[in-house]
Scaffold this motif. Sequence first.
Motif, PDB file in Angstrom:
ATOM      1  N   ALA A  28      -3.839  -1.114  18.800  1.00  0.00           N
ATOM      2  CA  ALA A  28      -3.535  -0.408  17.553  1.00  0.00           C
ATOM      3  C   ALA A  28      -3.462  -1.386  16.394  1.00  0.00           C
ATOM      4  N   ALA A  29      -3.739  -0.858  15.215  1.00  0.00           N
ATOM      5  CA  ALA A  29      -3.503  -1.603  13.969  1.00  0.00           C
ATOM      6  C   ALA A  29      -2.137  -1.176  13.457  1.00  0.00           C
ATOM      7  N   ILE A  30      -1.273  -2.153  13.200  1.00  0.00           N
ATOM      8  CA  ILE A  30       0.105  -1.871  12.814  1.00  0.00           C
ATOM      9  C   ILE A  30       0.351  -2.359  11.388  1.00  0.00           C
ATOM     10  N   MET A  31       0.892  -1.495  10.554  1.00  0.00           N
ATOM     11  CA  MET A  31       1.317  -1.874   9.209  1.00  0.00           C
ATOM     12  C   MET A  31       2.833  -1.778   9.130  1.00  0.00           C
ATOM     13  N   VAL A  32       3.465  -2.871   8.687  1.00  0.00           N
ATOM     14  CA  VAL A  32       4.911  -2.887   8.476  1.00  0.00           C
ATOM     15  C   VAL A  32       5.169  -2.984   6.975  1.00  0.00           C
ATOM     16  N   ALA A  33       6.006  -2.093   6.474  1.00  0.00           N
ATOM     17  CA  ALA A  33       6.338  -2.060   5.046  1.00  0.00           C
ATOM     18  C   ALA A  33       7.823  -2.357   4.868  1.00  0.00           C
ATOM     19  N   ASP A  34       8.125  -3.103   3.792  1.00  0.00           N
ATOM     20  CA  ASP A  34       9.514  -3.449   3.511  1.00  0.00           C
ATOM     21  C   ASP A  34       9.743  -3.415   2.006  1.00  0.00           C
ATOM     22  N   ILE A  35      10.881  -2.893   1.587  1.00  0.00           N
ATOM     23  CA  ILE A  35      11.212  -2.824   0.157  1.00  0.00           C
ATOM     24  C   ILE A  35      11.838  -4.141  -0.284  1.00  0.00           C
ATOM     25  N   ARG A  54      12.810  -1.042 -10.227  1.00  0.00           N
ATOM     26  CA  ARG A  54      11.561  -0.656  -9.576  1.00  0.00           C
ATOM     27  C   ARG A  54      11.607  -0.895  -8.075  1.00  0.00           C
ATOM     28  N   ILE A  55      10.930  -0.018  -7.357  1.00  0.00           N
ATOM     29  CA  ILE A  55      10.762  -0.186  -5.917  1.00  0.00           C
ATOM     30  C   ILE A  55       9.420  -0.866  -5.683  1.00  0.00           C
ATOM     31  N   VAL A  56       9.456  -2.014  -5.041  1.00  0.00           N
ATOM     32  CA  VAL A  56       8.263  -2.816  -4.779  1.00  0.00           C
ATOM     33  C   VAL A  56       8.210  -3.109  -3.286  1.00  0.00           C
ATOM     34  N   PHE A  57       7.017  -3.028  -2.709  1.00  0.00           N
ATOM     35  CA  PHE A  57       6.864  -3.228  -1.270  1.00  0.00           C
ATOM     36  C   PHE A  57       6.165  -4.546  -0.947  1.00  0.00           C
ATOM     37  N   ARG A  58       6.513  -5.097   0.201  1.00  0.00           N
ATOM     38  CA  ARG A  58       5.698  -6.099   0.884  1.00  0.00           C
ATOM     39  C   ARG A  58       5.084  -5.416   2.103  1.00  0.00           C
ATOM     40  N   LEU A  59       3.824  -5.734   2.408  1.00  0.00           N
ATOM     41  CA  LEU A  59       3.155  -5.125   3.552  1.00  0.00           C
ATOM     42  C   LEU A  59       2.540  -6.194   4.441  1.00  0.00           C
ATOM     43  N   GLY A  60       2.633  -5.996   5.757  1.00  0.00           N
ATOM     44  CA  GLY A  60       1.984  -6.870   6.729  1.00  0.00           C
ATOM     45  C   GLY A  60       1.190  -6.038   7.720  1.00  0.00           C
ATOM     46  N   ILE A  61      -0.004  -6.538   8.108  1.00  0.00           N
ATOM     47  CA  ILE A  61      -0.869  -5.781   9.028  1.00  0.00           C
ATOM     48  C   ILE A  61      -1.343  -6.707  10.145  1.00  0.00           C
ATOM     49  N   ASN A  62      -1.245  -6.203  11.371  1.00  0.00           N
ATOM     50  CA  ASN A  62      -1.751  -6.917  12.542  1.00  0.00           C
ATOM     51  C   ASN A  62      -2.497  -5.914  13.426  1.00  0.00           C
ATOM     52  N   VAL A  63      -3.393  -6.422  14.243  1.00  0.00           N
ATOM     53  CA  VAL A  63      -4.056  -5.585  15.243  1.00  0.00           C
ATOM     54  C   VAL A  63      -3.861  -6.251  16.600  1.00  0.00           C
ATOM     55  N   GLY A  64      -3.465  -5.458  17.587  1.00  0.00           N
ATOM     56  CA  GLY A  64      -3.230  -6.037  18.901  1.00  0.00           C
ATOM     57  C   GLY A  64      -2.720  -5.022  19.895  1.00  0.00           C
ATOM     58  N   ASP A  65      -2.409  -5.521  21.078  1.00  0.00           N
ATOM     59  CA  ASP A  65      -1.919  -4.691  22.168  1.00  0.00           C
ATOM     60  C   ASP A  65      -0.456  -4.343  21.930  1.00  0.00           C
ATOM     61  N   PRO A  93       5.905  -9.981  -3.363  1.00  0.00           N
ATOM     62  CA  PRO A  93       6.228  -8.622  -3.808  1.00  0.00           C
ATOM     63  C   PRO A  93       4.987  -7.932  -4.363  1.00  0.00           C
ATOM     64  N   GLY A  94       4.695  -6.730  -3.863  1.00  0.00           N
ATOM     65  CA  GLY A  94       3.489  -6.024  -4.268  1.00  0.00           C
ATOM     66  C   GLY A  94       2.246  -6.489  -3.547  1.00  0.00           C
ATOM     67  N   GLY A  95       2.401  -7.390  -2.556  1.00  0.00           N
ATOM     68  CA  GLY A  95       1.251  -7.974  -1.877  1.00  0.00           C
ATOM     69  C   GLY A  95       1.102  -7.518  -0.444  1.00  0.00           C
ATOM     70  N   ILE A  96       0.035  -8.024   0.195  1.00  0.00           N
ATOM     71  CA  ILE A  96      -0.289  -7.678   1.576  1.00  0.00           C
ATOM     72  C   ILE A  96      -0.699  -8.958   2.296  1.00  0.00           C
ATOM     73  N   CYS A  97      -0.165  -9.182   3.482  1.00  0.00           N
ATOM     74  CA  CYS A  97      -0.624 -10.266   4.347  1.00  0.00           C
ATOM     75  C   CYS A  97      -1.176  -9.657   5.630  1.00  0.00           C
ATOM     76  N   ILE A  98      -2.314 -10.189   6.091  1.00  0.00           N
ATOM     77  CA  ILE A  98      -2.937  -9.684   7.313  1.00  0.00           C
ATOM     78  C   ILE A  98      -3.214 -10.855   8.254  1.00  0.00           C
TER      79      ILE A  98
END
Length: 579
Positions: A11-18, A96-107, A132-137
């Motif tokens: 699965a591809a997993i996205m984790v979001a945090d405020i 303001r509400i601002v998110f950080r996002l991280g994405i991984n793909v794996g078992d 803040p406001g960014g994405i790491c993969i």
Amino acid sequence: MPSVRVERRLAAIMVADIVAYSRLIETDEARTLAAIRVLRSEVLDPLIADHRGRIVKLMGDGAIVEFGSVVDAVACAVAVQEGVTVHQQEVPPESRIVFRLGINVGDVVVEGGDLLGDGVNIAARLEALAEPGGICIADAVQKQLAGKTGFAFEDIGERTLRNIAQPVRVWGWAKEPARAAASTPLPVPDRPSIAVLPFDNLSGQLEETYFSDGITEDIVTGLAHFRSLFVIARNSSFAFRGKATTLAEIGRQLGVSYLVEGSVRRAGARVRITAQLIEAATGAHLWAERYDRSIDDVFTVQDEVAQTIVSTLVGRIEDARLQQSLRKPTTSLAAYDCLLRGMAHFRSDADTANQQALEMFEKAVALDPRYAVAHSYLAFVKVVLHGHAAAPTEVLDAAFTEAKHAIELDPLESRCDRILSTICLYRREYDMAEQYLRRAFDLNPNDADGLIMKGRLLAFRGRPEEALVCLEAARRLNPLHFRWYDVHFGIALYSLRRFAEAAQAFKQMTLPSSWSSARLAACYAQLERTAEAQVAVAEVLRLQPEFSTAEYMRKSVLLERADDRELLREGLIKAGLPA
């Protein structure tokens, strides 16, 4: 004993945090929780559903979301960050509400409706690395994206993640890839060339960023007064904020030999500013200094930084010339704060931005009646609120009087002359507009906005070839320019009957207006692209149901030459807009 079968799947997993969730809750728990619920229902939930995602777990400060496709996960993440930015535009920065996002793909391990394992843990660690406001993969995600999307991610390098045995190569989202990188290096000018990177805000409060940004901008302005320097515009250098780009690459993309970077720490009645001058190609530090001052001396600090950088680059400069070139600062820090906040609103696309800017500029003038730049922007924002060139005569007259007063207060501030020139243009006083714009350019030849205004004025005055020369020069001085630069290219190109290029320019507007949509309709009509012209006409009438070509030409069109006016009128009528 029989073995327990563990259910697994890829699965591809996205984790979001405020960002700063605890501070938001502590400040106003009820408002924050209500705002999160609204944001979820209006932005997050619809976007996750659109991209075929499944919310695995909701926490107070974030969420874990599963996708069957890496492409869907990344597309959703980008859409979320862009959607949240738009949604929060009118919210005060501190709330303001601002998110950080991280994405991984794996078992991942499936337990009921929950997902467990390193696949999820790595996504959580990546989220913590994001700006803040960014994405790491993860690197595994980046490899699966190749050739499948237009999203650009920059290599941040290998990172050792907490409780993860092997290092993970991390990639960060480049928000504006087309403007953040060039396929070939820009040529470095013959004269010393420099870009000032946004100074880091070390005050510990996100809302204090406007202050460090203001310090940076004033150093840019101070340097740009010198004819011997080629100074890159503020928003081009600010485009690299928070990105893992080497100094050599920044120098390559902006076409400069030198970079200035630094930090601002504001605490109570004290301010500490550090600054370094760096050779872009080698990363060598040519000069560094730290300033510890009472907050009341902040303007002296700014001047000292600019003076030292200039002397390092171009040798000894006479004090008299320096004093004539540097802007006269206000003596009231409170007024300065108000101006910076007003400028931040003025550059925003929020519906209430101009009204908020007006309030800040009014406060700045009330606190310091001799603050020239504040008077100028106050005059201009009043005109903008009344429709720019379509503003009533009495509004334009009052704005002219106030902007003229600003020049009397500070005859060496080029922005005052530039703003007065625009007000004169709106009053159809073309010769006077050119006079003040020429003076603004003489005072500050490195002002990219001034150069773009010169190109605009030449286009309005029926000299489109000369206009394009100025506009191209402005684009070189500000390679990561604002979208509104392109509109002025469109005006000149239309008068030259280069309708297809003009249409492309007008299409760059991020927030289309009836003004720009009407111009676009005229371009398509002249190209006989009837279907596209009809779409543009529909947009005009949606935004302004009472639109008429005659009123548009009378109130909003600033073309001085009769032939240019007739060519535009012909295109509008041909497109099918009401006469």
